[in-house]
Write a protein that holds these residues in place. Structure first.
Motif, PDB file in Angstrom:
ATOM      1  N   TYR A   1     -33.008  35.588  60.759  1.00  9.30           N
ATOM      2  CA  TYR A   1     -32.592  35.029  61.882  1.00  9.30           C
ATOM      3  C   TYR A   1     -34.013  34.856  62.822  1.00  9.30           C
ATOM      4  O   TYR A   1     -34.844  35.685  62.788  1.00  9.30           O
ATOM      5  N   ASP A   2     -33.995  33.776  63.401  1.00  9.12           N
ATOM      6  CA  ASP A   2     -35.037  33.048  63.993  1.00  9.12           C
ATOM      7  C   ASP A   2     -34.785  33.210  65.516  1.00  9.12           C
ATOM      8  O   ASP A   2     -33.842  32.615  66.029  1.00  9.12           O
ATOM      9  N   LEU A   3     -35.667  34.306  66.149  1.00  6.46           N
ATOM     10  CA  LEU A   3     -35.598  34.426  67.407  1.00  6.46           C
ATOM     11  C   LEU A   3     -35.820  33.459  68.284  1.00  6.46           C
ATOM     12  O   LEU A   3     -34.975  33.308  69.300  1.00  6.46           O
ATOM     13  N   LYS A   4     -36.713  32.617  68.010  1.00  7.38           N
ATOM     14  CA  LYS A   4     -37.242  31.601  68.899  1.00  7.38           C
ATOM     15  C   LYS A   4     -36.202  30.495  69.081  1.00  7.38           C
ATOM     16  O   LYS A   4     -35.819  30.180  70.298  1.00  7.38           O
ATOM     17  N   ASP A   5     -35.284  30.114  68.038  1.00  8.40           N
ATOM     18  CA  ASP A   5     -34.435  29.312  67.881  1.00  8.40           C
ATOM     19  C   ASP A   5     -33.057  29.671  67.942  1.00  8.40           C
ATOM     20  O   ASP A   5     -32.017  28.799  67.759  1.00  8.40           O
ATOM     21  N   ASN A   6     -32.820  30.996  68.043  1.00  7.46           N
ATOM     22  CA  ASN A   6     -31.457  31.534  67.968  1.00  7.46           C
ATOM     23  C   ASN A   6     -30.773  30.793  66.752  1.00  7.46           C
ATOM     24  O   ASN A   6     -29.694  30.690  66.801  1.00  7.46           O
ATOM     25  N   GLU A   7     -31.376  30.956  65.607  1.00 13.35           N
ATOM     26  CA  GLU A   7     -30.811  30.226  64.562  1.00 13.35           C
ATOM     27  C   GLU A   7     -30.736  31.398  63.314  1.00 13.35           C
ATOM     28  O   GLU A   7     -31.768  32.025  63.111  1.00 13.35           O
TER      29      GLU A   7
END
Length: 217
Positions: free
Chosen positions: A131-137
């Motif tokens: 899970y990519d926190l910055k891009d919410n992906e």
């Protein structure tokens, strides 16, 4: 005359409990790791043979203390709960973690992420989620035909092993149990308990005003 050759004692291999790296790079990453690990652990609290850990070093190969990773959260079906300094797979019936999670922060480089994925692919993980926190992906892979294969759509995806559902439409990663309840932080759980207690106290007070003892109900 017979010459005795002294036997050589191989040095004991040490498997460190720490890799010297921080568990998280920021507060949001830490909070999500704690919520994820705690929520899954609570989900399987009554199953003594589901081990859930956060930031625990996993050594897949006996005799090799360099090959290792510490998933932000890992779940192992078929191994008992209990404290461990590290997860040494050969001491655990050679069962690899079936599910792993990594919470990616802006400090994580693409090469590091690829290295993590290859490790999990090579050593038998069944489900892998980044899970990519910055891009919410949210990215996910599930094993079939001997390798981890990319999941095309993660929105509403249900983990085959954990039976939990993932949503990101709100702008954050939200995780739902099989019963539909959402994973909550400790603060959210505390507030929920306080609200429940306040409602119970209010009901008890109304019953007393009606001349009814709540303990008799």
């Amino acid at each position: 005359m017979t010459t005795t050759i002294p036997s050589q004692t191989l040095p004991e291999i040490i498997y460190p409990d720490s890799d010297g790296k921080p568990m998280s790079d920021n507060t949001k990453q830490f909070q999500l790791i704690v919520k994820l690990q705690g929520g899954i652990d609570a989900l399987f609290k009554d199953n003594e043979n589901v081990f859930v850990a956060g930031d625990l070093l996993w050594y897949p190969v006996e005799g090799d203390n360099k090959t290792r990773q510490a998933p932000d959260t890992m779940v192992v079906f078929g191994r008992p709960k209990g404290d461990r300094g590290s997860y040494q797979q050969w001491l655990e019936d050679n069962i690899a973690p079936q599910v792993v999670f990594e919470i990616i922060s802006p400090e994580n480089r693409l090469g590091e992420i690829f290295k993590l994925f290859k490790f999990y692919d090579n050593y038998g993980v069944e489900e892998c989620y980044f899970y990519d926190l910055k891009d919410n992906e949210l990215m996910g892979w599930v094993r079939s035909d001997g390798k981890l294969n990319y999941i095309e759509s993660m929105e509403g995806w249900v983990s085959p092993r954990l039976e939990i559902r993932f949503e990101t439409a709100s702008g954050d990663l939200e995780i739902y149990r099989p019963d539909g309840l959402k994973f909550l932080s400790y603060v959210e759980l505390s507030r929920q308990m306080e609200q429940t207690q306040q409602k119970a106290d209010s009901l008890s007070e109304k019953l007393r005003e009606m001349g009814i003892n709540p303990e008799d109900i």
